[in-house]
Design a protein around this motif. Structure first.
Motif, PDB file in Angstrom:
ATOM      1  N   ASN A  73     -12.204   0.484  -2.083  1.00 51.77           N
ATOM      2  CA  ASN A  73     -11.023   0.944  -1.340  1.00 51.77           C
ATOM      3  C   ASN A  73     -10.670  -0.025  -0.218  1.00 51.77           C
ATOM      4  OD1 ASN A  73     -11.025   3.306  -2.934  1.00 51.77           O
ATOM      5  ND2 ASN A  73     -12.455   4.298  -1.527  1.00 51.77           N
ATOM      6  N   VAL A  74     -11.676  -0.582   0.415  1.00 54.15           N
ATOM      7  CA  VAL A  74     -11.442  -1.584   1.463  1.00 54.15           C
ATOM      8  C   VAL A  74     -10.747  -2.804   0.862  1.00 54.15           C
ATOM      9  CG1 VAL A  74     -12.573  -3.155   3.086  1.00 54.15           C
ATOM     10  CG2 VAL A  74     -13.379  -0.787   2.870  1.00 54.15           C
ATOM     11  N   MET A  75     -11.172  -3.226  -0.311  1.00 51.28           N
ATOM     12  CA  MET A  75     -10.565  -4.382  -0.978  1.00 51.28           C
ATOM     13  C   MET A  75      -9.100  -4.112  -1.330  1.00 51.28           C
ATOM     14  SD  MET A  75     -13.838  -5.319  -3.389  1.00 51.28           S
ATOM     15  CE  MET A  75     -13.079  -6.698  -4.274  1.00 51.28           C
ATOM     16  N   ILE A  76      -8.794  -2.886  -1.736  1.00 50.76           N
ATOM     17  CA  ILE A  76      -7.406  -2.510  -2.023  1.00 50.76           C
ATOM     18  C   ILE A  76      -6.570  -2.571  -0.752  1.00 50.76           C
ATOM     19  CG2 ILE A  76      -5.936  -0.523  -2.596  1.00 50.76           C
ATOM     20  CD1 ILE A  76      -8.091   0.223  -4.719  1.00 50.76           C
ATOM     21  N   ALA A  77      -7.089  -2.017   0.333  1.00 49.31           N
ATOM     22  CA  ALA A  77      -6.351  -2.035   1.590  1.00 49.31           C
ATOM     23  C   ALA A  77      -6.131  -3.465   2.080  1.00 49.31           C
ATOM     24  CB  ALA A  77      -7.104  -1.232   2.647  1.00 49.31           C
ATOM     25  N   GLU A  78      -7.135  -4.318   1.957  1.00 50.45           N
ATOM     26  CA  GLU A  78      -6.996  -5.721   2.364  1.00 50.45           C
ATOM     27  C   GLU A  78      -5.889  -6.395   1.562  1.00 50.45           C
ATOM     28  OE1 GLU A  78      -7.190  -9.902   2.123  1.00 50.45           O
ATOM     29  OE2 GLU A  78      -7.873  -8.636   0.453  1.00 50.45           O
ATOM     30  N   LYS A  79      -5.845  -6.140   0.270  1.00 51.80           N
ATOM     31  CA  LYS A  79      -4.805  -6.723  -0.587  1.00 51.80           C
ATOM     32  C   LYS A  79      -3.420  -6.297  -0.133  1.00 51.80           C
ATOM     33  CE  LYS A  79      -4.035  -4.500  -4.438  1.00 51.80           C
ATOM     34  NZ  LYS A  79      -2.672  -3.908  -4.288  1.00 51.80           N
ATOM     35  N   ASN A  80      -3.242  -5.023   0.123  1.00 52.34           N
ATOM     36  CA  ASN A  80      -1.906  -4.532   0.476  1.00 52.34           C
ATOM     37  C   ASN A  80      -1.465  -5.027   1.848  1.00 52.34           C
ATOM     38  OD1 ASN A  80      -1.846  -3.317  -1.986  1.00 52.34           O
ATOM     39  ND2 ASN A  80      -2.169  -1.231  -1.251  1.00 52.34           N
ATOM     40  N   HIS A  81      -2.380  -5.077   2.794  1.00 52.73           N
ATOM     41  CA  HIS A  81      -2.028  -5.637   4.104  1.00 52.73           C
ATOM     42  C   HIS A  81      -1.704  -7.130   3.974  1.00 52.73           C
ATOM     43  CE1 HIS A  81      -2.556  -2.231   6.773  1.00 52.73           C
ATOM     44  NE2 HIS A  81      -3.681  -1.913   6.143  1.00 52.73           N
ATOM     45  N   ARG A  82      -2.409  -7.831   3.109  1.00 49.45           N
ATOM     46  CA  ARG A  82      -2.116  -9.252   2.887  1.00 49.45           C
ATOM     47  C   ARG A  82      -0.727  -9.424   2.291  1.00 49.45           C
ATOM     48  NH1 ARG A  82      -4.400 -11.274  -1.734  1.00 49.45           N
ATOM     49  NH2 ARG A  82      -6.180  -9.907  -1.328  1.00 49.45           N
TER      50      ARG A  82
END
Length: 397
Positions: free
Chosen positions: A170-179
């Motif tokens: 989930n952290v990786m998904i959030a990082e992707k979307n913020h990027r």
């Protein structure tokens, strides 16, 4: 035989933290978004035959007031309220009027002026629409407050326990979307948060390690789309900007929502699965034919769950897509190039129409630094608990 439906104009405001723009009330928001969409379509508001206006927080007939800034033409105006799927429900109704031959040009518009902080209720002297869902969820997982991050965080925990995914995904998904949102001038957040930043942020639901950057914020803003029939597109020479809706479905809760005894179905996965199935059947496509997707990542675990609901992978394998980088630029799909709800923002009534705008720009090749190379088919997913799921597929005319 139903008529073809085309998106011929889209527009939106920048999504903002509630109250950040002093004096920015919803009539100003909707005028900006509506005028942007009409200008994009190169038509006047007088051409619009029906208007569908979505919002969750507002008085009766706020939808009328929202479009009166575009003109007083006497057209039917319909107010739409369907929780977080409000914007795409307005889009569905505006498309349905054209699909059924009742109109040649319609407007779908959504807006929200929200209060800071977690979502609350307006009326406390009657049963809440989500009460049955909450009671069913509380039988499966200890209730926590605020309810929304608990519901979706607990659904993510269920996936962790059954299939071996972890909060790290989930952290990786959030990082992707913020990027992704760094390149979106309409996004509420345009700052990249690293994995370390996200983990270190304020905790919202500890059992799922759900921190604030994994949660969509409350937002102010508006978005709009002008829809047209094939005849209208031809008569007004709009083919160069037209994007066809090739499949669309709105699905409400099904028996399995409560019978399955699953947190994931209670937060809409079965509605989403059925809506996606119908859209793929209507359009004659499968997930493998899609290049770009805007989906309802109200909380990062819901993006993970929705990969499976949309058929991007088999049940229980969503985290493998994350690990493989299959849902970002250079992957099999680009999911939430706008930044998604987590980073673009989530003014409830506008969200579904902002998704429509992003995908229209993508299919026109007009998404600037966010452009997905070779985008030919796009998929949109928007849910509102209580509840409904709306899935829409698009391709250039």
């Amino acid at each position: 035989m139903s008529n073809k439906v085309y998106v011929v104009g889209v527009g939106m405001t920048k999504f903002e933290k509630p109250g950040r723009r002093e004096g920015w009330d919803y009539p100003a928001m909707t005028k900006e978004a509506g005028e942007n969409a009409l200008a994009d379509a190169a038509i006047e508001y007088q051409k619009v035959e029906q208007a569908y206006v979505g919002y969750c927080y507002g008085e009766s007939c706020s939808g009328h007031r929202a479009v009166y800034g575009l003109g007083l033409t006497g057209v039917p105006v319909f107010n739409v309220n369907s929780n977080c799927s409000t914007g795409s429900s307005a889009l569905f109704l505006a498309a349905q009027a054209i699909r059924g031959g009742l109109a040649d040009c319609t407007l779908a518009l959504g807006f929200e002026k929200m209060q800071p902080g977690s979502l609350g209720t307006t009326y406390n002297d009657r049963e809440q629409p989500m009460q049955r869902h909450l009671m069913a969820m509380a039988e499966l997982r200890e209730l926590a407050f605020p309810p929304a991050p608990w519901m979706f965080g607990a659904a993510g925990l269920e996936h962790n326990e059954r299939y071996g995914s972890t909060p790290e995904h989930n952290v990786m998904i959030a990082e992707k979307n913020h990027r992704h949102s760094v390149n979106n001038p309409y996004a509420q957040f345009q700052e990249h948060y690293s994995v370390e930043d996200i983990k270190a942020a304020k905790m919202v639901y500890e059992p799922a390690q759900l921190t604030r950057p994994q949660c969509s914020p409350t937002s102010d803003g508006s978005a709009a789309a002008v829809l047209a029939s094939e005849r209208f597109v031809t008569e007004h020479d709009l083919a160069d900007r037209a994007v066809e809706i090739i499949g669309q479905a709105l699905v409400t809760d099904v028996p399995g929502t409560f019978e399955t005894r699953s947190m994931r179905t209670l937060v809409g996965s079965e509605m989403s699965t059925e809506a996606a199935r119908r859209v793929y059947d209507q359009a004659g496509i499968g997930p493998e034919d899609v290049q770009v997707i805007e989906l309802h990542d109200c909380f990062a675990p819901n993006e993970l769950i929705t990969y499976e609901a949309l058929g991007l992978c088999a049940e229980g394998e969503a985290h493998k897509l994350v690990e493989a980088g299959d849902t970002g630029y250079g992957g099999r799909w680009v999911v939430n190039p706008s930044g998604g709800l987590i980073s673009k923002g989530h003014p409830l009534g506008a969200t579904g129409l902002a998704q429509c705008a992003e995908l229209t720009w993508q299919l026109r090749g007009a998404a600037d630094k966010r452009q997905v190379a070779g985008a030919r088919v796009a998929l949109q997913h928007n849910i509102g608990l209580g509840g409904s799921a709306v899935v829409t597929a698009y391709r250039p005319a």
